[in-house]
Scaffold this motif. Structure first.
Motif, PDB file in Angstrom:
ATOM      1  N   HIS A  90     -32.362  83.103  22.611  1.00  0.00           N
ATOM      2  CA  HIS A  90     -31.800  81.894  22.009  1.00  0.00           C
ATOM      3  C   HIS A  90     -31.482  80.880  23.107  1.00  0.00           C
ATOM      4  O   HIS A  90     -30.886  81.228  24.139  1.00  0.00           O
ATOM      5  CB  HIS A  90     -30.529  82.217  21.220  1.00  0.00           C
ATOM      6  CG  HIS A  90     -30.121  81.121  20.295  1.00  0.00           C
ATOM      7  ND1 HIS A  90     -29.489  79.973  20.733  1.00  0.00           N
ATOM      8  CD2 HIS A  90     -30.263  80.990  18.949  1.00  0.00           C
ATOM      9  CE1 HIS A  90     -29.252  79.186  19.695  1.00  0.00           C
ATOM     10  NE2 HIS A  90     -29.714  79.776  18.605  1.00  0.00           N
ATOM     11  N   PRO A  91     -31.895  79.627  22.943  1.00  0.00           N
ATOM     12  CA  PRO A  91     -31.695  78.635  24.002  1.00  0.00           C
ATOM     13  C   PRO A  91     -30.251  78.209  24.235  1.00  0.00           C
ATOM     14  O   PRO A  91     -29.950  77.533  25.218  1.00  0.00           O
ATOM     15  CB  PRO A  91     -32.545  77.443  23.538  1.00  0.00           C
ATOM     16  CG  PRO A  91     -32.674  77.614  22.058  1.00  0.00           C
ATOM     17  CD  PRO A  91     -32.674  79.099  21.814  1.00  0.00           C
ATOM     18  N   SER A  92     -29.331  78.581  23.333  1.00  0.00           N
ATOM     19  CA  SER A  92     -27.926  78.212  23.511  1.00  0.00           C
ATOM     20  C   SER A  92     -27.024  79.357  23.053  1.00  0.00           C
ATOM     21  O   SER A  92     -26.544  79.370  21.927  1.00  0.00           O
ATOM     22  CB  SER A  92     -27.597  76.933  22.732  1.00  0.00           C
ATOM     23  OG  SER A  92     -26.219  76.618  22.850  1.00  0.00           O
ATOM     24  N   ARG A  93     -26.815  80.313  23.943  1.00  0.00           N
ATOM     25  CA  ARG A  93     -25.968  81.447  23.578  1.00  0.00           C
ATOM     26  C   ARG A  93     -24.534  80.999  23.313  1.00  0.00           C
ATOM     27  O   ARG A  93     -23.842  81.560  22.465  1.00  0.00           O
ATOM     28  CB  ARG A  93     -26.001  82.497  24.691  1.00  0.00           C
ATOM     29  CG  ARG A  93     -27.331  83.218  24.790  1.00  0.00           C
ATOM     30  CD  ARG A  93     -27.266  84.352  25.773  1.00  0.00           C
ATOM     31  NE  ARG A  93     -28.474  85.169  25.674  1.00  0.00           N
ATOM     32  CZ  ARG A  93     -28.654  86.295  26.359  1.00  0.00           C
ATOM     33  NH1 ARG A  93     -27.713  86.728  27.182  1.00  0.00           N
ATOM     34  NH2 ARG A  93     -29.766  86.993  26.219  1.00  0.00           N
ATOM     35  N   ARG A  94     -24.085  79.988  24.043  1.00  0.00           N
ATOM     36  CA  ARG A  94     -22.743  79.459  23.808  1.00  0.00           C
ATOM     37  C   ARG A  94     -22.632  78.920  22.389  1.00  0.00           C
ATOM     38  O   ARG A  94     -21.625  79.110  21.701  1.00  0.00           O
ATOM     39  CB  ARG A  94     -22.417  78.367  24.825  1.00  0.00           C
ATOM     40  CG  ARG A  94     -21.007  77.821  24.711  1.00  0.00           C
ATOM     41  CD  ARG A  94     -20.727  76.807  25.813  1.00  0.00           C
ATOM     42  NE  ARG A  94     -20.828  77.419  27.124  1.00  0.00           N
ATOM     43  CZ  ARG A  94     -20.655  76.741  28.273  1.00  0.00           C
ATOM     44  NH1 ARG A  94     -20.409  75.441  28.242  1.00  0.00           N
ATOM     45  NH2 ARG A  94     -20.751  77.363  29.421  1.00  0.00           N
ATOM     46  N   GLY A  95     -23.682  78.253  21.928  1.00  0.00           N
ATOM     47  CA  GLY A  95     -23.699  77.731  20.566  1.00  0.00           C
ATOM     48  C   GLY A  95     -23.668  78.853  19.532  1.00  0.00           C
ATOM     49  O   GLY A  95     -23.019  78.727  18.490  1.00  0.00           O
TER      50      GLY A  95
ATOM     51  N   VAL B 239     -31.005  77.552  15.346  1.00  0.00           N
ATOM     52  CA  VAL B 239     -31.618  77.376  16.667  1.00  0.00           C
ATOM     53  C   VAL B 239     -32.158  75.958  16.816  1.00  0.00           C
ATOM     54  O   VAL B 239     -32.768  75.421  15.895  1.00  0.00           O
ATOM     55  CB  VAL B 239     -32.757  78.404  16.869  1.00  0.00           C
ATOM     56  CG1 VAL B 239     -33.834  78.245  15.823  1.00  0.00           C
ATOM     57  CG2 VAL B 239     -33.345  78.302  18.266  1.00  0.00           C
TER      58      VAL B 239
ATOM     59  N   LEU C  28     -36.097  73.208  21.839  1.00  0.00           N
ATOM     60  CA  LEU C  28     -35.870  74.022  23.025  1.00  0.00           C
ATOM     61  C   LEU C  28     -36.601  75.356  22.919  1.00  0.00           C
ATOM     62  O   LEU C  28     -37.193  75.837  23.895  1.00  0.00           O
ATOM     63  CB  LEU C  28     -34.375  74.259  23.230  1.00  0.00           C
ATOM     64  CG  LEU C  28     -33.519  73.009  23.463  1.00  0.00           C
ATOM     65  CD1 LEU C  28     -32.052  73.395  23.638  1.00  0.00           C
ATOM     66  CD2 LEU C  28     -34.018  72.244  24.694  1.00  0.00           C
TER      67      LEU C  28
END
Length: 230
Positions: free
Chosen positions: A116-121, A211, A215
């Motif tokens: 996933h391009p934004s684990r924080r998200g 997602v 990205l």
């Protein structure tokens, strides 16, 4: 006529003759087949369509998901086919490919991704979902049902499943979705994706709540030589 089976808590349903090409559908975060009726209808007579309902487990790993799905497929004589992973389901696809027990003929990522391009998200989404009060969650589900009734107005199969979709959105179901978000945040199948020689097709809509597809697509286009996208 569809055949329905139960493997522990994992449900599998098979549509179409064994002589047809096989497409194995792995649903997204919601974890069931309630929103895929229109697509199922489009494949009728053209492919054997296999679909699942995930168990509402709070303990399974992606390896556990993959092993259970392999077992369910094998019990029904299904040993090869195309893997169609919708969003979260794409993570199970990569786990299946890595295990090399199911003979995948190709991969279709529908709003799917590798890492996933934004684990924080993802972690923020998981936290937000855990903080939503039950009454608000119920209201959101009803709102989605009304929206889905408009969106799928030309798909009788999808409309017929909206009540089931609403009924399945329980507190435990919400907790299971939180657990799946945690699995996404901790999973990195990039090595598996780089090594695959399978054809990979990438599909996306203009908006995906799970997602950021530009990205995800950027990494896929750079690293997967066999990628096609729509």
């Amino acid at each position: 006529m569809a055949k329905a089976f139960m493997v522990e808590e994992l449900q599998i349903r098979v549509h179409g003759a064994a002589s047809l090409p096989t497409v194995v559908y792995l649903p997204g975060l919601h974890g069931d087949w309630t929103l895929v009726g229109g697509f199922r209808r489009q494949l009728a007579g053209k492919a054997r369509f296999v679909e699942f309902i995930y168990p509402r487990t709070l303990t399974w790993s992606l390896e556990d998901y993959a092993a259970a799905i392999e077992n369910a497929l094998a019990q029904n004589g299904i040993t090869s086919g195309w893997l169609l992973g919708e969003s979260y389901g794409s993570q199970i696809v990569w786990a299946l490919v890595a295990r090399k027990k199911f003979s995948a003929q190709g991969i279709i990522l529908a709003g799917g991704f590798v890492k996933h391009p934004s684990r924080r998200g993802v972690r923020l989404m998981r936290f937000t979902l855990s903080m939503i009060p039950s009454k608000l969650l119920s209201w959101l589900v009803v709102f989605f049902a009304k929206l889905a009734s408009w969106r799928y107005c030309h798909s009788p199969e999808s409309l017929a499943n909206i009540d089931e979709f609403v009924a399945r959105r329980t507190k435990l179901d919400c907790q299971a979705m939180q657990h799946r978000l945690g699995l996404i945040a901790g999973f990195d199948p990039r090595e598996t994706a780089r090594a695959t020689r399978l054809p990979v097709f990438y599909l996306s809509g203009w908006l995906d709540p799970i997602v950021p597809w530009p990205l995800a697509r950027r990494w896929l286009r750079k690293k997967l030589s066999g990628l096609a996208w729509r």
